[in-house]
Design an enzyme around this catalytic site. Structure first.
Site, PDB file in Angstrom:
ATOM      1  N   SER A 125       0.833  -1.205   0.000  1.00 38.83           N
ATOM      2  CA  SER A 125       0.000   0.000   0.000  1.00 38.83           C
ATOM      3  C   SER A 125       0.865   1.251   0.000  1.00 38.83           C
ATOM      4  O   SER A 125       1.967   1.255   0.566  1.00 38.83           O
ATOM      5  CB  SER A 125      -0.862  -0.043   1.263  1.00 38.83           C
ATOM      6  N   TYR A 150      -2.227  -1.419  10.987  1.00 39.74           N
ATOM      7  CA  TYR A 150      -2.480  -1.916   9.624  1.00 39.74           C
ATOM      8  C   TYR A 150      -1.306  -1.564   8.703  1.00 39.74           C
ATOM      9  O   TYR A 150      -0.750  -2.418   8.016  1.00 39.74           O
ATOM     10  CB  TYR A 150      -3.783  -1.341   9.051  1.00 39.74           C
ATOM     11  N   LYS A 154       1.888  -3.890   6.552  1.00 41.08           N
ATOM     12  CA  LYS A 154       2.332  -3.834   5.150  1.00 41.08           C
ATOM     13  C   LYS A 154       3.851  -3.653   5.097  1.00 41.08           C
ATOM     14  O   LYS A 154       4.532  -4.267   4.289  1.00 41.08           O
ATOM     15  CB  LYS A 154       1.622  -2.710   4.400  1.00 41.08           C
TER      16      LYS A 154
HETATM   17  P1  NAD Z   1     -11.170  -7.157   1.003  1.00 40.02           P
HETATM   18  O1  NAD Z   1     -11.419  -7.168   2.465  1.00 40.02           O
HETATM   19  O2  NAD Z   1     -12.284  -6.832   0.096  1.00 40.02           O
HETATM   20  O3  NAD Z   1     -10.557  -8.567   0.556  1.00 40.02           O
HETATM   21  C1  NAD Z   1      -9.756  -9.354   1.400  1.00 40.02           C
HETATM   22  C2  NAD Z   1     -10.296 -10.767   1.373  1.00 40.02           C
HETATM   23  O4  NAD Z   1      -9.457 -11.590   2.208  1.00 40.02           O
HETATM   24  C3  NAD Z   1     -11.718 -10.890   1.909  1.00 40.02           C
HETATM   25  O5  NAD Z   1     -12.506 -11.623   0.989  1.00 40.02           O
HETATM   26  C4  NAD Z   1     -11.563 -11.638   3.231  1.00 40.02           C
HETATM   27  O6  NAD Z   1     -12.679 -12.475   3.493  1.00 40.02           O
HETATM   28  C5  NAD Z   1     -10.291 -12.424   2.986  1.00 40.02           C
HETATM   29  N1  NAD Z   1      -9.516 -12.751   4.205  1.00 40.02           N
HETATM   30  C6  NAD Z   1      -9.165 -11.925   5.219  1.00 40.02           C
HETATM   31  N2  NAD Z   1      -8.492 -12.611   6.159  1.00 40.02           N
HETATM   32  C7  NAD Z   1      -8.401 -13.892   5.728  1.00 40.02           C
HETATM   33  C8  NAD Z   1      -7.826 -15.079   6.267  1.00 40.02           C
HETATM   34  N3  NAD Z   1      -7.227 -15.108   7.455  1.00 40.02           N
HETATM   35  N4  NAD Z   1      -7.908 -16.227   5.546  1.00 40.02           N
HETATM   36  C9  NAD Z   1      -8.528 -16.225   4.344  1.00 40.02           C
HETATM   37  N5  NAD Z   1      -9.108 -15.153   3.790  1.00 40.02           N
HETATM   38  C10 NAD Z   1      -9.036 -13.995   4.482  1.00 40.02           C
HETATM   39  O7  NAD Z   1      -9.940  -6.168   0.754  1.00 40.02           O
HETATM   40  P2  NAD Z   1      -9.391  -5.541  -0.605  1.00 40.02           P
HETATM   41  O8  NAD Z   1      -9.761  -4.113  -0.625  1.00 40.02           O
HETATM   42  O9  NAD Z   1      -9.721  -6.409  -1.746  1.00 40.02           O
HETATM   43  O10 NAD Z   1      -7.831  -5.600  -0.307  1.00 40.02           O
HETATM   44  C11 NAD Z   1      -7.028  -6.667  -0.757  1.00 40.02           C
HETATM   45  C12 NAD Z   1      -5.599  -6.441  -0.301  1.00 40.02           C
HETATM   46  O11 NAD Z   1      -5.124  -5.203  -0.808  1.00 40.02           O
HETATM   47  C13 NAD Z   1      -5.419  -6.382   1.206  1.00 40.02           C
HETATM   48  O12 NAD Z   1      -4.188  -7.017   1.520  1.00 40.02           O
HETATM   49  C14 NAD Z   1      -5.339  -4.902   1.502  1.00 40.02           C
HETATM   50  O13 NAD Z   1      -4.603  -4.643   2.660  1.00 40.02           O
HETATM   51  C15 NAD Z   1      -4.595  -4.420   0.267  1.00 40.02           C
HETATM   52  N6  NAD Z   1      -4.841  -2.999  -0.033  1.00 40.02           N
HETATM   53  C16 NAD Z   1      -6.130  -2.552  -0.157  1.00 40.02           C
HETATM   54  C17 NAD Z   1      -6.371  -1.211  -0.417  1.00 40.02           C
HETATM   55  C18 NAD Z   1      -7.776  -0.683  -0.501  1.00 40.02           C
HETATM   56  O14 NAD Z   1      -7.962   0.522  -0.343  1.00 40.02           O
HETATM   57  N7  NAD Z   1      -8.787  -1.506  -0.774  1.00 40.02           N
HETATM   58  C19 NAD Z   1      -5.290  -0.333  -0.581  1.00 40.02           C
HETATM   59  C20 NAD Z   1      -3.995  -0.827  -0.466  1.00 40.02           C
HETATM   60  C21 NAD Z   1      -3.765  -2.175  -0.184  1.00 40.02           C
HETATM   61  C1  WQD Z   2      -9.705   9.408   0.946  1.00 42.58           C
HETATM   62  C2  WQD Z   2      -9.915  10.897   1.229  1.00 42.58           C
HETATM   63  C3  WQD Z   2     -10.356  11.380   3.549  1.00 42.58           C
HETATM   64  C4  WQD Z   2     -14.205   9.413   3.878  1.00 42.58           C
HETATM   65  C5  WQD Z   2      -7.123   4.495   3.229  1.00 42.58           C
HETATM   66  C6  WQD Z   2      -6.075   3.807   4.058  1.00 42.58           C
HETATM   67  C7  WQD Z   2      -4.915   3.403   3.202  1.00 42.58           C
HETATM   68  C8  WQD Z   2      -5.366   2.604   1.979  1.00 42.58           C
HETATM   69  C9  WQD Z   2      -6.513   3.229   1.274  1.00 42.58           C
HETATM   70  C10 WQD Z   2      -5.056   0.264   2.366  1.00 42.58           C
HETATM   71  C11 WQD Z   2      -9.228  11.347   2.519  1.00 42.58           C
HETATM   72  C12 WQD Z   2     -11.548  11.739   2.684  1.00 42.58           C
HETATM   73  C13 WQD Z   2     -13.006   9.904   3.386  1.00 42.58           C
HETATM   74  C14 WQD Z   2     -15.240  10.332   4.204  1.00 42.58           C
HETATM   75  C15 WQD Z   2     -13.823  12.145   3.499  1.00 42.58           C
HETATM   76  N1  WQD Z   2      -5.798   1.301   2.325  1.00 42.58           N
HETATM   77  N2  WQD Z   2     -12.822  11.237   3.206  1.00 42.58           N
HETATM   78  N3  WQD Z   2     -15.005  11.664   3.982  1.00 42.58           N
HETATM   79  O1  WQD Z   2      -7.449   7.640   3.790  1.00 42.58           O
HETATM   80  O2  WQD Z   2      -6.409   7.786   1.479  1.00 42.58           O
HETATM   81  O3  WQD Z   2      -6.521   5.628   2.609  1.00 42.58           O
HETATM   82  O4  WQD Z   2      -7.536   3.603   2.200  1.00 42.58           O
HETATM   83  O5  WQD Z   2      -3.884   0.131   2.312  1.00 42.58           O
HETATM   84  O6  WQD Z   2      -4.048   2.676   4.006  1.00 42.58           O
HETATM   85  O7  WQD Z   2      -5.641   4.696   5.067  1.00 42.58           O
HETATM   86  O8  WQD Z   2      -8.611   6.644   1.756  1.00 42.58           O
HETATM   87  O9  WQD Z   2     -10.961   6.574   1.016  1.00 42.58           O
HETATM   88  O10 WQD Z   2     -10.470   6.657   3.498  1.00 42.58           O
HETATM   89  O11 WQD Z   2     -10.041   8.677   2.105  1.00 42.58           O
HETATM   90  O12 WQD Z   2     -13.658  13.347   3.333  1.00 42.58           O
HETATM   91  O13 WQD Z   2     -16.309   9.968   4.655  1.00 42.58           O
HETATM   92  O14 WQD Z   2     -11.322  11.126   1.444  1.00 42.58           O
HETATM   93  O15 WQD Z   2     -10.182  12.308   4.570  1.00 42.58           O
HETATM   94  O16 WQD Z   2      -8.750  12.644   2.307  1.00 42.58           O
HETATM   95  P1  WQD Z   2      -7.223   7.038   2.484  1.00 42.58           P
HETATM   96  P2  WQD Z   2     -10.100   7.055   2.114  1.00 42.58           P
END
Ligand code: NAD
Ligand code: WQD
Length: 338
Positions: A125, A150, A154
């Protein structure tokens, strides 16, 4: 070629399964359904004509992970999405996050190190950069002290993979996602947050369908052009395609570094107000919102320098913010009208 997708029924995982199947990969999904549902399998089938093999396994169960690798001996490629991802929850319950995000990773790598050759793709991330000094952010920007457990999982995850790849047959690609948004254009799969969404786009679309009264915009006093915070919102379908390219790169490897890191973003920063305006444009709806103080722990801006992903990986985001918002909106309406 058979590939394991952990967390393959989640938001990014399910879109990646679609792209993998479209490219002819045989996919086995492992998910414990803690943040997803088995219905996603049907959505994937509607899009691709095929359901992946599904194993309901909690990756914290070491024995179950070992048994998985015994049963699926031919799996040597893993895309590891499974993790807990709510920043606030990780502050409340750090051990849940350290256990889920770290132990799962360790058990998977232990399974893979038994193989003669193995490929591993890790969902990292942009949170590892914290508030980077220079925009756009390049991959060599320093990793900063994590702002949440969290985020720390990562950083630790990346270190575990770096250390392991040095001394094993495992080659890895670390993908640092910026802000994934949107849904498949078919609206057969998308993001399904449990409870009140913490992320901007699902909160907007839920407000659009009337599930939430109004959006709180967290902060309009940031040093940005319109005062609201800036992020790099990337369409989940573009993001999913990058995983297929990364996997192909690992499989065709010719003297690649053991671990490579790529930013996955569009390279363009958008403010919260710009995201709201994009939603209003594609939905034809006025979004109720109010200005609120900054959210604790938020950074001012983050957007990616994507040169490395473009030139080395050979991937580029193609879809616009409007396309992402339109797909998110189509998905939200479909989910609520079921
Ligand atoms: P998500 O929660 O939609 O998907 C994760 C999936 O993993 C879910 O289906 C959940 O049921 C499964 N899971 C969780 N723990 C588990 C376990 N112990 N065993 C088996 N399955 C398990 O999340 P996402 O948004 O698709 O994110 C996927 C990956 O990308 C994650 O590693 C997240 O940290 C990373 N990521 C997400 C974002 C974001 O904003 N969505 C941003 C950066 C990184
Ligand atoms: C985006 C912008 C908020 C909600 C998070 C995690 C990051 C990554 C992605 C996994 C920000 C603003 C949000 C609301 C708002 N995940 N906002 N009103 O904070 O960039 O990142 O998700 O790795 O680790 O921290 O994403 O979508 O929460 O927010 O104004 O109700 O929207 O303040 O500026 P963020 P977000």
């Amino acid at each position: 070629m058979k590939v394991l997708v952990t967390g393959g029924l989640g938001f990014i995982g399910s879109h990646t399964v679609v792209e993998l199947q479209n490219e002819g990969f045989e996919v086995v999904v492992v998910d414990d359904l803690s943040n997803s549902s088995e219905d996603v399998l049907k959505g994937i089938e509607k899009i691709t004509g095929k359901q992946p093999v599904f194993e309901k396994i909690d990756l914290r169960e070491k024995k179950d992970v070992q048994n998985f690798f015994k049963k699926h001996e031919d799996v040597t490629g893993v895309i590891h999405f499974a993790a807990s991802k709510a920043v606030g929850e990780s502050v409340e319950n750090p051990l849940l996050y350290y256990e889920n995000n770290i132990s799962s990773l360790v058990y998977l790598l232990q399974g893979l190190q038994q193989k003669t050759e193995a490929s591993f793709i890790f969902s990292s991330s942009c949170t590892v950069y914290g508030q980077a000094e220079k925009m756009p952010i390049t991959e060599d920007a320093p990793v900063q002290a994590a702002m949440s457990p969290y985020g720390n999982t990562k950083q630790i995850g990346e270190e575990i993979i770096n250390d392991t790849a040095k001394v094993t047959n495992i080659s890895a690609i670390l993908l640092r996602y910026f802000n994934p948004v949107g849904a498949h254009p078919s609206a057969e799969i998308g993001e399904l947050p449990l409870g009140v969404p913490q992320n901007l786009v699902p909160f907007i679309t839920q407000t659009g369908v009337g599930l939430r009264q109004e959006l709180s915009v967290f902060g309009n006093d940031y040093p940005t052009p319109d005062g609201t915070a800036v992020r790099d919102y990337i369409h989940v379908v573009d993001l999913a395609k990058a995983h297929v390219i990364a996997l192909q790169r690992l499989l065709n490897k010719k003297n690649l570094a053991k671990v490579e890191t790529f930013n996955l973003g569009t390279g363009k920063g958008s403010s919260v107000l710009e995201v709201i305006h994009s939603f209003e444009k594609v939905s034809g709806k006025k979004l109720p919102y109010k200005m609120m103080p900054r959210r604790e722990g938020d950074i001012t801006e983050a957007y990616a320098n994507t040169d490395k992903a473009n030139n080395v990986l050979g991937w580029k985001a193609e879809l616009s913010l409007d396309e992402a918002m339109a797909s998110a909106w189509k998905w939200e309406q479909k989910v609520r009208n079921k």
